[in-house]
Design a protein around this motif. Structure first.
Motif, PDB file in Angstrom:
ATOM      1  N   LEU A 205      18.285 -18.804  57.800  1.00 28.88           N
ATOM      2  CA  LEU A 205      17.543 -17.642  57.301  1.00 28.88           C
ATOM      3  C   LEU A 205      18.254 -16.952  56.141  1.00 28.88           C
ATOM      4  O   LEU A 205      17.611 -16.493  55.195  1.00 28.88           O
ATOM      5  CB  LEU A 205      17.288 -16.657  58.442  1.00 28.88           C
ATOM      6  N   LYS A 208      17.358 -18.707  52.942  1.00 27.78           N
ATOM      7  CA  LYS A 208      15.975 -18.453  52.515  1.00 27.78           C
ATOM      8  C   LYS A 208      15.829 -17.065  51.917  1.00 27.78           C
ATOM      9  O   LYS A 208      15.021 -16.842  51.024  1.00 27.78           O
ATOM     10  CB  LYS A 208      15.019 -18.624  53.696  1.00 27.78           C
ATOM     11  N   LEU A 214      12.223 -15.698  51.512  1.00 27.30           N
ATOM     12  CA  LEU A 214      11.856 -14.667  52.481  1.00 27.30           C
ATOM     13  C   LEU A 214      12.120 -13.288  51.871  1.00 27.30           C
ATOM     14  O   LEU A 214      13.218 -13.037  51.378  1.00 27.30           O
ATOM     15  CB  LEU A 214      12.658 -14.827  53.774  1.00 27.30           C
ATOM     16  N   GLU A 301       5.638 -18.204  54.756  1.00 26.00           N
ATOM     17  CA  GLU A 301       7.046 -18.526  55.026  1.00 26.00           C
ATOM     18  C   GLU A 301       7.624 -17.606  56.107  1.00 26.00           C
ATOM     19  O   GLU A 301       8.392 -18.048  56.960  1.00 26.00           O
ATOM     20  CB  GLU A 301       7.892 -18.385  53.752  1.00 26.00           C
ATOM     21  N   SER A 305       9.100 -18.485  59.780  1.00 24.84           N
ATOM     22  CA  SER A 305      10.511 -18.181  60.080  1.00 24.84           C
ATOM     23  C   SER A 305      10.695 -17.505  61.442  1.00 24.84           C
ATOM     24  O   SER A 305      11.830 -17.366  61.915  1.00 24.84           O
ATOM     25  CB  SER A 305      11.088 -17.258  58.995  1.00 24.84           C
ATOM     26  N   TRP A 308      12.642 -19.280  64.268  1.00 21.08           N
ATOM     27  CA  TRP A 308      14.053 -19.324  63.857  1.00 21.08           C
ATOM     28  C   TRP A 308      14.724 -17.975  64.084  1.00 21.08           C
ATOM     29  O   TRP A 308      15.888 -17.891  64.436  1.00 21.08           O
ATOM     30  CB  TRP A 308      14.192 -19.737  62.386  1.00 21.08           C
TER      31      TRP A 308
END
Ligand code: ADP
Ligand code: MG
Ligand code: MG
Length: 372
Positions: A205, A208, A214, A301, A305, A308
């Protein structure tokens, strides 16, 4: 450590209650801040009207930054709630400025105080008693995200730097392992291995976010059931409280932290791991409530996520417990020497089960993202 009566009295005057105030007494069971209830004369006698708090400046080193975040977000929320046709005095906290217009008061010893309105006819639950409450919790925190969807998150102060930087948490663990200050590493080899095998996961994360895949959102960072007030009459989620840790962050982090403790079948420090499971049905209930509110706000997205987030918030929490165990329990309060190790084990059990059920976790997200 009791608060000097004089400082409490000074605070009562600073917020302009001085002569009108009936009395003040300790309130709630918080462990962080020192909290008082302020009673004012009402039609039927004295009424609990305000909550007055001395901020714990050991935990919150930047009270100015904390209060700027809170005022920015709650004033923005008041407008949104008005547009929704709601009641801004009940659906968000109204913070009160001092007589001189400051968003907090500094007493003679330099301690910060702040004040907000008490919300009557509301309930607060310590733990999920009915599964329905977990659905409500998802919907309340989802609604909070939706209401703040256009708030400029980059304008918020990062009052606890790198709070959910899982990569830095991993590095801090490595350092603690190398130093092995208390010679405890030998007693937790399997747990150490569990973390080291997941070094790559820690980046998922963070990367991203750094790549801009993100977006930063307004995150609450303490998305527990007991930080929601429920309306006594309707039983519905009414108001998100405990706004001290509002910071820029990822939607997946708030979502993930809710799942971490809310979809677990046992306490965080359960010693019998046979009792510790990740409950997919509770997960689904939260997702249902959360995505009902957020599916039109979150990007594709971000939606992808979310599982996760659950996995990494749980892993990160376990990493922090084990790091503290290796360092000699300097951060989390412990009742016995292996307490932090026991806590780390429950988290890793949950991570393990999330990994095994990851496909199902993703499918559940897709199902409710599609609007079922
Ligand atoms: P802490 O950081 O110690 O968790 P909170 O801000 O969550 O502090 O407040 C502790 C408790 O006080 C809450 O769980 C809730 O029961 C009660 N409480 C806090 N603010 C209000 C309010 N505005 N109206 C009614 N009850 C409140
Ligand atoms: Mg709280
Ligand atoms: Mg708090």
């Amino acid at each position: 450590d009791g608060v000097d009566d004089r400082n409490l009295e000074d605070a009562v005057y600073a917020f302009g209650f001085g002569n009108r105030c009936s009395y003040v007494k300790p309130f709630g069971a918080g462990h962080i801040n020192e909290t008082y209830a302020v009673y004012m004369p009402g039609e039927d006698g004295d009424e609990l009207s305000y909550v007055l708090q001395r901020i714990n400046s050991n935990v919150f080193k930047d009270p100015q930054g904390v209060m700027e975040n809170i005022f920015g977000v709650t004033e923005y929320l008041r407008n949104v709630i008005r547009q929704e046709g709601g009641d801004p005095d009940r659906e968000t906290l109204s913070y009160i400025k001092t007589k001189s217009g400051c968003n907090y008061f500094e007493d003679s010893t330099g301690q910060p105080w702040r004040c907000y309105n008490f919300i009557p006819d509301s309930e607060c639950y310590q733990l999920v008693e009915e599964p329905e409450q977990f659905y409500q919790s998802g919907s309340s925190f989802g609604h909070f995200l939706k209401q703040l969807g256009n708030y400029p998150a980059d304008r918020l102060n990062e009052t606890i730097p790198d709070f959910h930087n899982t990569v830095k948490r991993f590095r801090a663990f490595e350092t603690a392992l190398q130093r092995d200050l208390k010679d405890r590493a030998a007693s937790c080899r399997p747990e150490i291995r569990f973390i080291l095998e997941r070094e790559k996961d820690c980046e998922v994360l963070v990367k991203k976010q750094e790549e801009g895949v993100l977006p930063l959102r307004v995150t609450h960072n303490d998305t527990k059931l007991n930080n929601i007030l429920f309306d006594s009459k309707t039983g519905r989620g009414l108001c998100i409280i405990d706004l001290d840790t509002i910071m820029p962050g990822l939607a997946a982090n708030d979502f993930g932290d809710s799942i971490r403790f809310g979809a677990a079948t046992a306490e965080e420090d359960e010693k019998n791991l046979d009792l510790v499971h990740f409950d997919l049905e509770l997960y689904e209930l939260y997702v249902k409530g959360y995505l009902k509110e957020t599916r039109d706000v979150l990007t594709e997205e971000e939606i992808r996520s979310l599982p996760w987030g659950a996995r990494l918030m749980t892993l990160e929490c376990g990493i922090r417990f084990l790091t503290d165990y290796l360092q000699g329990d300097t951060y989390f309060k412990t009742d016995y020497p292996e307490h932090n190790l026991v806590r780390a084990r429950t988290q890793f059990r949950l991570v393990d089960e999330m990994e095994q059920h990851f496909d199902e976790m993703e499918k559940i997200i897709q199902k409710y993202a599609a609007g079922e």
